[in-house]
Design an enzyme around this catalytic site. Structure first.
Site, PDB file in Angstrom:
ATOM      1  N   ARG A 173      47.032  48.112  31.611  1.00 26.15           N
ATOM      2  CA  ARG A 173      45.771  47.439  31.264  1.00 26.15           C
ATOM      3  C   ARG A 173      45.677  47.117  29.784  1.00 26.15           C
ATOM      4  NH1 ARG A 173      41.143  46.743  34.198  1.00 26.15           N
ATOM      5  NH2 ARG A 173      40.407  46.184  32.145  1.00 26.15           N
ATOM      6  N   HIS A 217      24.857  38.820  33.503  1.00 24.44           N
ATOM      7  CA  HIS A 217      24.930  39.798  34.603  1.00 24.44           C
ATOM      8  C   HIS A 217      23.759  39.558  35.557  1.00 24.44           C
ATOM      9  CE1 HIS A 217      25.986  43.502  36.606  1.00 24.44           C
ATOM     10  NE2 HIS A 217      24.701  43.803  36.623  1.00 24.44           N
ATOM     11  N   ASP A 245      28.251  46.650  31.128  1.00 21.83           N
ATOM     12  CA  ASP A 245      26.927  46.041  31.298  1.00 21.83           C
ATOM     13  C   ASP A 245      25.861  46.806  30.505  1.00 21.83           C
ATOM     14  OD1 ASP A 245      28.047  44.147  33.011  1.00 21.83           O
ATOM     15  OD2 ASP A 245      27.787  45.439  34.753  1.00 21.83           O
ATOM     16  N   ASP A 302      29.448  45.516  24.675  1.00 23.19           N
ATOM     17  CA  ASP A 302      30.029  46.646  23.942  1.00 23.19           C
ATOM     18  C   ASP A 302      30.982  47.367  24.874  1.00 23.19           C
ATOM     19  OD1 ASP A 302      28.472  48.208  25.585  1.00 23.19           O
ATOM     20  OD2 ASP A 302      27.063  48.810  24.024  1.00 23.19           O
TER      21      ASP A 302
HETATM   22  C1  GAR Z   1      27.285  35.292  38.016  1.00 24.52           C
HETATM   23  O1  GAR Z   1      26.148  35.534  38.800  1.00 24.52           O
HETATM   24  C2  GAR Z   1      27.477  36.403  37.009  1.00 24.52           C
HETATM   25  O2  GAR Z   1      26.292  36.962  36.554  1.00 24.52           O
HETATM   26  C3  GAR Z   1      28.260  37.396  37.814  1.00 24.52           C
HETATM   27  O3  GAR Z   1      29.181  36.625  38.514  1.00 24.52           O
HETATM   28  C4  GAR Z   1      28.563  35.379  38.850  1.00 24.52           C
HETATM   29  C5  GAR Z   1      29.554  34.282  38.519  1.00 24.52           C
HETATM   30  O4  GAR Z   1      29.160  33.086  39.103  1.00 24.52           O
HETATM   31  N1  GAR Z   1      28.875  38.375  36.979  1.00 24.52           N
HETATM   32  C6  GAR Z   1      28.950  39.660  37.288  1.00 24.52           C
HETATM   33  O5  GAR Z   1      28.561  40.120  38.343  1.00 24.52           O
HETATM   34  C7  GAR Z   1      29.579  40.521  36.220  1.00 24.52           C
HETATM   35  N2  GAR Z   1      29.273  41.905  36.451  1.00 24.52           N
HETATM   36  P1  GAR Z   1      29.880  31.709  38.734  1.00 24.52           P
HETATM   37  O6  GAR Z   1      31.384  31.939  38.886  1.00 24.52           O
HETATM   38  O7  GAR Z   1      29.360  30.756  39.755  1.00 24.52           O
HETATM   39  O8  GAR Z   1      29.500  31.346  37.342  1.00 24.52           O
END
Ligand code: GAR
Length: 218
Positions: A72, A116, A152, A148
């Site tokens: 990673r 998020h 989240d 950070d």
């Molecule tokens: C969004 O709703 C974003 O907030 C989420 O993935 C989706 C991406 O949608 N992110 C997370 O859950 C990160 N923890 P998109 O590919 O249609 O922009």
């Protein structure tokens, strides 16, 4: 004659369909004073729809898959180098489903932004919408924040609520949350790039204009 600053060079990282990337690109196209341009789009999977959206617009892309068993740290260091090669000032996580540590984040202190799909600190992690539904909350929403080293967790730039309907599925609720994200993420990135955000510990203050409207989305 006043000289305007050159646009901030953005990298956008995606894992999924990239509707937030599309919203950001449209907002930049619409507003000549946005103060930023997307110079590279990266993903942790070859098949991320966001990469295709970028290619369609002639934006350079990089796919850096991470397989189980891969190192990673080495993966993050390579991703960082590859993005640094584009002389990037701000990194936007637009549905990027990997955790990034100091190995990556130290290159852009207070300059990595995430969106998020919950009202943090509720429902951190990769299943925020499903967990909010399962918990029976009446209101959830979205949060745009600086990244950070905790998942989240970083200082919150903007949040907006979305009501949960009795007959919502995870898909229907997520669609309404995304509608809000499509406005809140570009507005937050613009404010950061225009130097309109003051960060004081966990607190982010918008100098002006105020954060976008806080109406609720039924
Ligand atoms: C969004 O709703 C974003 O907030 C989420 O993935 C989706 C991406 O949608 N992110 C997370 O859950 C990160 N923890 P998109 O590919 O249609 O922009």
């Amino acid at each position: 004659m006043p000289t305007s600053a050159p646009p901030v060079r953005l990298a956008v990282l995606v894992s999924g369909s990239g509707t937030n990337l599309a919203a950001l690109l449209e907002a930049i196209d619409r507003d000549p004073a946005f103060g930023a341009e997307v110079v590279v789009v990266g993903a942790d999977r070859e098949d991320a729809g966001g990469l295709r959206r970028a290619e369609d617009r002639g934006i350079p892309t990089l796919a850096r898959p991470l397989a189980s068993g891969d190192d990673r740290g080495a993966w993050e260091a390579r991703l960082r180098r590859d993005i640094e090669a584009h002389d990037v000032g701000v990194v936007v996580l637009a549905g990027f489903m990997r955790i990034l540590t100091a190995t990556f984040l130290d290159a852009w202190p207070q300059r990595v932004v995430n969106t998020h799909p919950s009202l943090l600190p509720a429902f951190r992690g990769a299943h925020a919408v499903e967990e909010a539904l399962a918990h029976g909350v009446k209101v959830t929403g979205c949060t745009v924040h600086l990244v950070d080293e905790e998942v989240d967790h970083g200082p919150i730039i903007a949040q907006e609520p979305v009501r949960v309907a009795d007959d919502d599925s995870a898909a229907s609720l997520h669609e309404r949350i995304k509608d809000v994200e499509h406005r809140l993420l570009p507005a937050s990135v613009a404010a950061l790039c225009q130097g309109l955000l003051e960060v004081d510990g966990r607190h982010v203050r918008w100098r002006t204009p105020a954060p976008p409207s806080r109406q609720e989305h039924a």
